[in-house]
Scaffold this active site. Structure first.
Site, PDB file in Angstrom:
ATOM      1  N   ARG A 163      56.609  10.063   9.334  1.00  0.00           N
ATOM      2  CA  ARG A 163      57.717   9.151   8.995  1.00  0.00           C
ATOM      3  C   ARG A 163      57.109   7.764   8.914  1.00  0.00           C
ATOM      4  O   ARG A 163      56.173   7.527   8.157  1.00  0.00           O
ATOM      5  CB  ARG A 163      58.808   9.230  10.087  1.00  0.00           C
ATOM      6  CG  ARG A 163      59.869  10.234   9.770  1.00  0.00           C
ATOM      7  CD  ARG A 163      60.969  10.421  10.831  1.00  0.00           C
ATOM      8  NE  ARG A 163      61.153   9.426  11.875  1.00  0.00           N
ATOM      9  CZ  ARG A 163      62.064   9.532  12.836  1.00  0.00           C
ATOM     10  NH1 ARG A 163      62.890  10.561  12.866  1.00  0.00           N
ATOM     11  NH2 ARG A 163      62.181   8.612  13.761  1.00  0.00           N
ATOM     12  N   LYS A 198      69.995   1.522  18.885  1.00  0.00           N
ATOM     13  CA  LYS A 198      70.259   1.585  17.437  1.00  0.00           C
ATOM     14  C   LYS A 198      71.564   2.329  17.172  1.00  0.00           C
ATOM     15  O   LYS A 198      72.069   3.043  18.047  1.00  0.00           O
ATOM     16  CB  LYS A 198      69.091   2.308  16.746  1.00  0.00           C
ATOM     17  CG  LYS A 198      68.904   3.753  17.203  1.00  0.00           C
ATOM     18  CD  LYS A 198      67.595   4.349  16.694  1.00  0.00           C
ATOM     19  CE  LYS A 198      67.445   5.784  17.190  1.00  0.00           C
ATOM     20  NZ  LYS A 198      66.114   6.338  16.872  1.00  0.00           N
ATOM     21  N   TYR A 234      95.545  23.463   6.735  1.00  0.00           N
ATOM     22  CA  TYR A 234      95.022  23.815   5.404  1.00  0.00           C
ATOM     23  C   TYR A 234      94.328  25.174   5.387  1.00  0.00           C
ATOM     24  O   TYR A 234      93.517  25.480   6.273  1.00  0.00           O
ATOM     25  CB  TYR A 234      94.011  22.760   4.957  1.00  0.00           C
ATOM     26  CG  TYR A 234      94.588  21.396   4.704  1.00  0.00           C
ATOM     27  CD1 TYR A 234      95.706  21.224   3.889  1.00  0.00           C
ATOM     28  CD2 TYR A 234      94.008  20.282   5.282  1.00  0.00           C
ATOM     29  CE1 TYR A 234      96.211  19.949   3.638  1.00  0.00           C
ATOM     30  CE2 TYR A 234      94.511  19.004   5.041  1.00  0.00           C
ATOM     31  CZ  TYR A 234      95.614  18.846   4.217  1.00  0.00           C
ATOM     32  OH  TYR A 234      96.103  17.594   3.983  1.00  0.00           O
ATOM     33  N   MET A 236      91.530  15.388   8.007  1.00  0.00           N
ATOM     34  CA  MET A 236      90.987  14.029   8.069  1.00  0.00           C
ATOM     35  C   MET A 236      91.493  13.263   9.292  1.00  0.00           C
ATOM     36  O   MET A 236      90.741  12.542   9.949  1.00  0.00           O
ATOM     37  CB  MET A 236      91.368  13.260   6.798  1.00  0.00           C
ATOM     38  CG  MET A 236      90.724  11.889   6.724  1.00  0.00           C
ATOM     39  SD  MET A 236      91.258  10.973   5.271  1.00  0.00           S
ATOM     40  CE  MET A 236      90.480  11.879   3.970  1.00  0.00           C
TER      41      MET A 236
END
Ligand SMILES: *Cc1c(COP(=O)(O)O)cnc(C)c1O
Length: 370
Positions: free
Chosen positions: A130, A32, A260, A308
């Site tokens: 779940r 998955k 930053y 980023m």
């Protein structure tokens, strides 16, 4: 410039390691979430050639993707879109987890529509709270399944559940409930071949509960399912290495703020190296000031803010130039930081580290089959 190197031979070796740890049980390879970030199709193709018994995925769409790629190994999907009519799943011979009467009816309808027998695995919730039938609803669900099997609309392949991995007494209580649910199902006349409960951790911790099949995810990728034990203890080898090339270096004076928010400042004249990996690639921003990377065998901490697209490291007077390789994480046996170390720096687990890698990383596969 940014590369995930995926060692498919390590994944095959890890499969064989688990085969030895769970003798006599079939292995479901859990692929998955893009094979935990490793590349769904490439990983599945390698495992298919290594004759793995089953694939496990969350969504039917992931299973359909494998079928479109021509893979014919049995696949089980267990997390369903409430609007999925399951006709595509049945046409593609995808086996479905069923957790309640509503899902059961949808699978039966799909069987009527397509003329295909719906192959299902009944999921019982033994304490994870779940997915899965509650213990209270279980007898009614089983009875309904027996009826639909008699009508030859469905075939029940297995009964399964999933452990919470909280502490041994909790897991043992779940194992006991699972055995009871299986007993109830048999008494109600349900016929099935496979019981499966344990994942990468339980397969090791509770070998008596491996039944006819085990579902292995993180261990296949060479990571430990335990936070306090290293993968190497079990003979598992990490398959993913994340690396990049330094894009620029620059000589700066003392007392220069870096990235930053100036989390870091230089304390003397030094060299800064710019690495083109950021949180867009999945490198957690909250690992700023904590994570380490490796260049030519030497560790450097990311003292400044991860952005980023990039981060900066202070390499002192070391001979680091543009084009040098920076390893973000990989196999600790090679002396580089592990996914586990990065996980600790980011206050998470190794599972999340590898699964979140993406963005602009380019994947290269070692040992790929065609
Ligand atoms: C993800 C998952 C697994 C695999 O777990 P690992 O700890 O990665 O081995 C097994 N079973 C179910 C139901 C899952 O959702």
């Amino acid at each position: 410039m940014r590369e995930l190197v995926i060692d498919l031979d390590a994944i095959e070796a890890n499969l064989n390691t688990y085969r030895k740890m769970a003798p006599g049980a079939k292995i479901m390879a859990v692929v998955k979430a893009n094979a935990y970030g490793h590349g769904l199709y490439e990983v599945a193709l390698k495992l298919d050639r290594a004759k793995v018994d089953y694939f496990g995925v969350a969504d039917v769409d992931e299973a359909l993707h494998l079928r479109e790629g021509g893979l014919e190994t049995p696949i089980l999907a267990w997390l369903h879109d409430p609007n999925d009519m399951f006709t595509e799943a049945l046409e593609a011979n995808v086996e479905l987890s069923v957790a309640n009467l509503e899902q059961l009816e949808r699978v039966a309808d799909a069987a009527r529509l397509t003329g295909k027998v719906g192959r299902i695995h009944l999921k019982v919730d033994t304490g994870l709270s779940r997915n899965g039938s509650s213990i209270e609803e279980w007898p009614a669900l089983v009875t309904a399944v027996v009826g639909l099997c008699d009508e030859q609309l469905l075939e029940c392949v297995g009964v399964f559940s999933h452990l919470s991995s909280t502490a041994e007494p909790d897991d043992r209580a779940q194992i006991a409930l699972f055995d009871q649910a299986v007993e109830t199902a048999k008494l109600l006349g349900l016929d099935f071949e496979l019981r499966h409960l344990t994942a990468s951790d339980g397969t090791i911790s509770y070998p008596d509960a491996n039944y006819e099949m085990v579902r292995i995810g993180v261990g296949l990728y060479g990571l430990s399912p335990f936070v306090d034990r290293a993968a190497a203890e079990f003979g598992l080898r990490p398959a993913m290495t994340a690396r990049a090339l330094v894009t620029q270096t620059k000589r700066v004076q003392a007392d220069v703020g870096i990235s930053y928010g100036y989390l870091a400042r230089t304390t003397k004249e030094t060299t800064l190296a710019l690495v083109p990996i950021g949180y867009a690639e999945g490198l957690p921003r909250n690992a700023s000031g904590k994570a380490e990377v490796s260049i030519k065998g030497k560790r450097y901490k990311i003292e400044s803010r991860i952005a980023m697209d990039q981060f900066v490291i202070d390499v002192g007077d070391d001979d680091v130039v543009a084009g040098d390789e920076v390893v973000i994480f990989g196999d600790p046996a090679a002396g580089v930081p592990s996914a586990d170390e990065l996980a600790v720096a980011a206050d998470t687990i190794n599972y999340e580290i590898v699964t979140r890698m993406g963005g602009r990383f380019f994947s290269t596969f070692l040992g790929a089959v065609d």
